[in-house]
Design an enzyme around this catalytic site. Structure first.
Site, PDB file in Angstrom:
ATOM      1  N   GLU A  76     -32.557  28.597 103.786  1.00  0.00           N
ATOM      2  CA  GLU A  76     -33.027  28.779 102.409  1.00  0.00           C
ATOM      3  C   GLU A  76     -34.354  28.036 102.261  1.00  0.00           C
ATOM      4  OE1 GLU A  76     -31.487  28.175  97.821  1.00  0.00           O
ATOM      5  OE2 GLU A  76     -31.043  26.639  99.306  1.00  0.00           O
ATOM      6  N   ASN A  90      -8.052  36.108  94.311  1.00  0.00           N
ATOM      7  CA  ASN A  90      -7.003  35.095  94.495  1.00  0.00           C
ATOM      8  C   ASN A  90      -5.849  35.724  95.265  1.00  0.00           C
ATOM      9  OD1 ASN A  90      -5.147  33.046  94.341  1.00  0.00           O
ATOM     10  ND2 ASN A  90      -5.357  32.712  92.138  1.00  0.00           N
ATOM     11  N   ASP A  96     -28.344  25.777 103.631  1.00  0.00           N
ATOM     12  CA  ASP A  96     -28.747  25.468 102.256  1.00  0.00           C
ATOM     13  C   ASP A  96     -29.936  24.504 102.251  1.00  0.00           C
ATOM     14  OD1 ASP A  96     -28.045  25.559  99.343  1.00  0.00           O
ATOM     15  OD2 ASP A  96     -27.749  23.405  99.663  1.00  0.00           O
TER      16      ASP A  96
END
Length: 612
Positions: free
Chosen positions: A353, A132, A324
């Site tokens: 993928e 972060n 994906d």
């Protein structure tokens, strides 16, 4: 006077109401390989207006759909230089409103950009769980899910700034390419941190940063000779996508009508005996209820996602795509999508993928596959992921008593099928990723087993990929849910118990994992013989696997002893590769190992020998 005022308000309201709300792509570039550009204009009842354009730009086609809020305008950019021009939308010859549009200057050598290849080590990051760097963007008032690190499946606040701040750490690790899970806006109410249910594919999620921050990440990486790989989703969007809420056409997504889930049986895509209903259910069924399945057989959909992909490559100066659920797409549509991108960028690498467990089935999806050619199919996909090697690594290092099928023979057998692949150097290799069990959980943080797995991934053919945190021993039990294999990287948040991004902040165990991983992959970075060399391997003996990577100038001998006992073996068996070499220098220890008689190797250990 009151009537006149009311009329003026009505007219003003109508004018504003008809204004364009979205233009996509928001801009484009001059001098692209494909000169045709289809621009989507979105606004209330926009289809009732007739578009025209200034500067002698030629409109080749105007498509209006079932939804009057859309109009798709195709222009020819072939002879248009870098410039601004204006679209006018008329109602009965009267201009109702206008929209400026820009063609920008491309970066130098953009079309021939270098992409990731077998010389790279790719690092997979889930940005929400990495670091972060800017707490001010943890939440966004216009997006539903808020950050809460006390909830494992919630957003935790990791962002683009966190990645930028830790690029030096990644460089020290030997990383040369970064694959981030999707960073575009995902406005799901829950579990939006993974990013695969995108709600706006032209906008970086504000909780990660801005589009400009993404460009800054790309630029900072380029300074370090690193490549930015975008995780692109062609198969589906999220149910919160603004376009799903106001579909351009009924067949923009697959409907049955409404929702029907995929059967996930990807073999139906090429099975000559498959029923039509089963094939349709795999390809057209939704991945999950929150992810509407895009219809790539609709030319408007296909062109939209093709242009969006090219826009991101050009805009963010990308060095590759990971796609994906590649094999769930309409197979003809996704082939057109892939070819359009590689026609525009001939050296651009795309890894899909293809989560299957048979080499012939995976090889089917790689560009110029002889397997797929039997069915006159070519995906044009340059790279696929080596899931069968992953499968073997998930169990083999616990198999101490080798048999016909168990032990290192599993790894050996994986490579016996390399003849099926058109390009074995362009396979993505991994011990784990964001969807699989974590390697260090499976093997209980056994450093020796991690050492064997990483040595394998780093020294065989293909492109190694490392999942964030593996290099410091991060684990996580997948049976407890996805959040357990996607934990926060220690030190990525203020107040963490230790900061594994720094040498001083690592525990002894984290340091052991990191130091080995860094040494291995920094060596690999300069080892051309590993990047493009040939392979000869030998049947495992007593769970000891020996293979050679070689070219005309160099030879590397790799020995992996997966036995619980130390082994001694004669070297004359390997004479065809050892040739006249007398010794080898171990990459990991710097020690010299004699090759003239026999080699001793400790239990559950490796040797990477540069032959001298």
């Amino acid at each position: 006077m009151k009537k006149l005022f009311s009329l003026l308000l009505l007219l003003a309201g109508s004018f504003v109401f008809a204004q364009i709300q979205k233009v996509e792509p928001p801009f484009w570039w001059a001098g692209m390989h494909n000169p045709e550009l289809q621009i989507m204009f979105y606004g209330k009842d926009i289809a009732k207006y007739q578009p025209s354009v200034s500067n002698n730009v030629v409109i080749k086609n105007v498509v209006k759909t079932q939804n009057s809020n859309y109009v798709f305008v195709t222009i020819d950019t072939k002879n248009i230089s870098v410039s601004d021009f204006t679209f006018s939308f008329k109602d009965k010859k009267k201009t109702a409103f206008t929209q400026k549009y820009s063609l920008k200057q491309r970066k130098e050598d953009s079309a021939t950009r270098k992409s990731f290849d077998s010389s790279d080590m790719m690092y997979l990051i889930m940005p929400d769980r990495f670091a972060n760097g800017n707490t001010a963007n943890d939440n966004d008032k216009n997006l539903k899910e808020k950050a809460d690190r006390n909830i494992p499946d919630a957003r935790h606040g990791g962002d683009i700034e966190g990645i930028i701040r830790n690029l030096d750490y990644l460089q020290e690790l030997g990383v040369t390419a970064i694959w981030n899970t999707p960073l575009c806006e995902d406005d799901d109410k829950q579990h939006s941190y993974h990013g695969y249910a995108q709600s706006d594919v032209y906008r970086i999620d504000p909780r990660y940063g801005t589009n400009e921050d993404y460009l800054r990440l790309s630029a900072e990486m380029k300074k370090r000779d690193m490549k930015l790989v975008m995780d692109y989703v062609t198969n589906h969007w999220g149910a919160e996508h603004w376009m799903y809420k106001d579909l351009p056409a009924y067949d923009w997504i697959h409907q049955f009508p409404g929702y029907s889930q995929s059967n996930y049986r990807m073999t139906t895509q090429f099975d000559p005996n498959a029923s039509k209903i089963d094939t349709k259910q795999c390809m057209d069924g939704w991945f999950v209820p929150s992810m509407p399945d895009l219809n790539q057989s609709n030319p408007l959909v296909l062109n939209y996602i093709t242009q969006n992909a090219i826009w991101w490559i050009e805009y963010a100066d990308l060095g590759g795509f990971r796609v994906d659920t590649y094999s769930y797409n309409d197979k003809e549509g996704i082939a057109k999508w892939t070819k359009a991108i590689t026609d525009e960028y001939p050296y651009f690498n795309i890894v899909g993928e293809v989560w299957m467990h048979d080499q012939a089935q995976m090889a089917y999806w790689q560009k110029d596959s002889k397997v797929a050619a039997i069915q006159n199919y070519n995906s044009y996909l340059p790279s696929v992921m080596d899931f069968t090697l992953h499968d073997a690594m998930g169990s083999v290092f616990n198999e101490n008593n080798p048999s016909w099928n168990d032990g290192m023979i599993k790894v050996y057998d994986n490579f016996t099928n390399d003849f099926l692949y058109p390009d074995v150097n362009n396979l993505l290799l991994f011990a784990e990723n964001h969807d699989t069990g974590r390697f260090n959980e499976i093997y209980k943080n056994d450093f020796k087993k991690y050492q064997m797995a990483m040595t394998l991934v780093a020294t065989v053919r293909g492109i190694p990929q490392l999942y964030y945190g593996s290099e410091i021993g991060m684990a996580g039990d997948k049976s407890k849910g996805d959040a357990h294999i996607r934990q926060d990287f220690p030190g990525g948040w203020a107040g963490d118990k230790n900061n594994a991004f720094t040498k001083a902040g690592r525990t002894a165990e984290q340091a052991q994992f990191f130091d080995f991983t860094s040494k291995l992959f920094k060596w690999r970075k300069g080892a051309e013989v590993i990047h493009t060399g040939k392979t000869t391997h030998y049947l495992p003996d007593n769970n000891v696997y020996v293979y050679f990577r070689y070219n005309d100038k160099e030879t590397v001998m790799v020995v992996i002893n997966n036995s619980n006992e130390a082994r001694t073996f004669k070297t004359n068996r390997f004479a065809e590769n050892i040739k006249s070499h007398k010794s080898g220098k171990d990459v990991l220890t710097g020690k010299s190992v004699g090759l003239e008689s026999e080699i001793n190797i400790e239990a559950k250990s490796v040797l990477i020998l540069e032959l001298k």
